[in-house]
Scaffold this active site. Structure first.
Site, mmCIF file in Angstrom:
data_model
loop_
_atom_site.group_PDB
_atom_site.id
_atom_site.type_symbol
_atom_site.label_atom_id
_atom_site.label_comp_id
_atom_site.label_asym_id
_atom_site.label_seq_id
_atom_site.Cartn_x
_atom_site.Cartn_y
_atom_site.Cartn_z
ATOM 1 C CG ASN A 9 -2.850 45.119 40.213
ATOM 2 O OD1 ASN A 9 -1.884 44.248 40.194
ATOM 3 N ND2 ASN A 9 -2.716 46.209 39.477
ATOM 4 C CE LYS A 11 -1.498 48.563 42.067
ATOM 5 N NZ LYS A 11 -1.302 50.270 42.278
ATOM 6 C CG HIS A 96 -2.392 49.049 36.433
ATOM 7 N ND1 HIS A 96 -1.429 49.947 36.920
ATOM 8 C CD2 HIS A 96 -3.281 48.866 37.294
ATOM 9 C CE1 HIS A 96 -1.817 50.258 38.154
ATOM 10 N NE2 HIS A 96 -2.999 49.693 38.381
ATOM 11 C CD GLU A 98 0.835 50.704 39.597
ATOM 12 O OE1 GLU A 98 1.056 49.542 39.715
ATOM 13 O OE2 GLU A 98 0.380 51.367 40.454
ATOM 14 C CD GLU A 168 -6.875 50.456 38.533
ATOM 15 O OE1 GLU A 168 -7.300 49.876 39.428
ATOM 16 O OE2 GLU A 168 -5.651 50.429 38.147
ATOM 17 N N GLY A 174 -3.011 54.185 44.836
ATOM 18 C CA GLY A 174 -2.054 54.382 45.871
ATOM 19 C C GLY A 174 -1.851 55.622 46.801
ATOM 20 C CB SER A 214 -7.532 55.353 47.200
ATOM 21 O OG SER A 214 -6.143 55.484 47.256
HETATM 22 P P1 13P Z 1 -4.687 50.948 45.192
HETATM 23 O O1 13P Z 1 -6.102 50.506 45.539
HETATM 24 O O2 13P Z 1 -3.333 50.744 46.029
HETATM 25 O O3 13P Z 1 -4.937 52.571 45.205
HETATM 26 O O4 13P Z 1 -4.208 50.676 43.695
HETATM 27 C C1 13P Z 1 -5.314 50.602 42.802
HETATM 28 C C2 13P Z 1 -4.751 49.867 41.422
HETATM 29 O O5 13P Z 1 -4.110 50.434 40.742
HETATM 30 C C3 13P Z 1 -5.234 48.615 41.068
HETATM 31 O O6 13P Z 1 -4.932 48.140 39.966
#
Ligand code: 13P
Length: 258
Positions: A9, A11, A96, A98, A168, A174, A214
């Site tokens: 992803n 983002k 997601h 976010e 997740e 992150g 992560s």
């Molecule tokens: P990270 O791998 O940067 O923690 O992000 C995970 C994520 O949100 C994947 O959709």
């Protein structure tokens, strides 16, 4: 036998140039991973077409990070399912954290998007996960149940076959803090049991449940080695082939073992 799916992803990252370069590197690397490991990348909307062109003929699949539930029309700023199909997307990420927590998407909105995506022929990566405060309050399973119930409301088993679940935990996204393999396995097992009750045990056995939060080269093998972890949804480490390919490699090693 469930296959592994390793998804990136991206983002709101990359430039047109870096996105195409990364896609090219993954297309080359992906040619080694046909058996047992599927690879998916989800670039930002503007780069879907150049990335699709770069991935053409490769084993790497393309997905988007969101979609709108309405048919094309007067919805300024939104993107329809058939537009994603037109850009050669096979997948779309929905729900997601976010989008839930930064952009305020509800389970109801996510459900409308999910049903539109599936009826338009896309496969959905449905993300679920609890906040740190919810985990600390012992509410993890209750939150997962609510998000699963909401996201899959009105979705029959035949349609749910087009859904991949991504667990997740919000506190692991992150942050560099990963769920332990035991925490991930416990949530994944819970999600699979939920699917067995909501649909059928036979169906639930075939659903892919990815872990995200992560994931890095050095923790991928222990996470992917859990019985109910069928892949990873990778954010930060998916932005460079030098950090993403070792995660794919961890899945390949495990799939060769089984
Ligand atoms: P990270 O791998 O940067 O923690 O992000 C995970 C994520 O949100 C994947 O959709």
């Amino acid at each position: 036998m469930r296959r592994f799916l390793i998804a990136g992803n991206w983002k709101m990252n990359t430039t047109r140039q870096s996105a195409v370069a990364l896609a090219g590197e993954l297309a080359t690397a992906g040619s080694n991973y046909e058996a047992g490991v599927e690879i998916l990348v989800c670039p930002p909307y503007p780069y879907l077409i150049p990335v699709a062109e770069k991935l053409s003929g490769s084993a790497v699949q393309l997905g988007a990070q969101d979609v709108y539930f309405e048919a094309p029309g007067a919805f300024t700023g939104e993107v329809a399912v058939e537009m994603l199909k037109d850009c050669r997307c096979r997948f779309v990420i929905l729900g997601h954290s976010e989008r839930r927590h930064v952009l305020g998407e509800s389970d109801e909105i996510i459900n409308r998007k999910l049903r539109a995506a599936i009826s338009g022929g896309l496969q959905v990566v449905l993300c679920v996960g609890e906040l740190l405060s919810e985990r600390q309050a012992g509410q993890t399973e209750e939150v997962l149940d609510r998000q699963m119930q909401g996201g899959l409301s009105g979705v029959a088993e035949a349609d749910a076959a087009n859904v991949v679940i991504a667990y997740e935990p919000v506190w692991a996204i992150g942050t560099g803090v990963t769920a332990t393999p035991e925490q991930a396995e416990s949530a994944h097992e819970h999600l699979r049991n939920w699917l067995a009750t909501r649909y059928t045990p036979g169906f639930s056995e075939n659903v892919l449940i990815l872990y995200g939060g992560s994931v890095k080269a050095d923790n991928a093998e222990s996470l992917l080695g859990q019985a109910n972890v069928d892949g990873a949804l990778v954010g930060g480490a998916s932005l460079k082939s030098s950090t993403f390919v070792p995660i794919i490699e961890a899945a390949r090693k495990l799939s060769a073992r089984t």
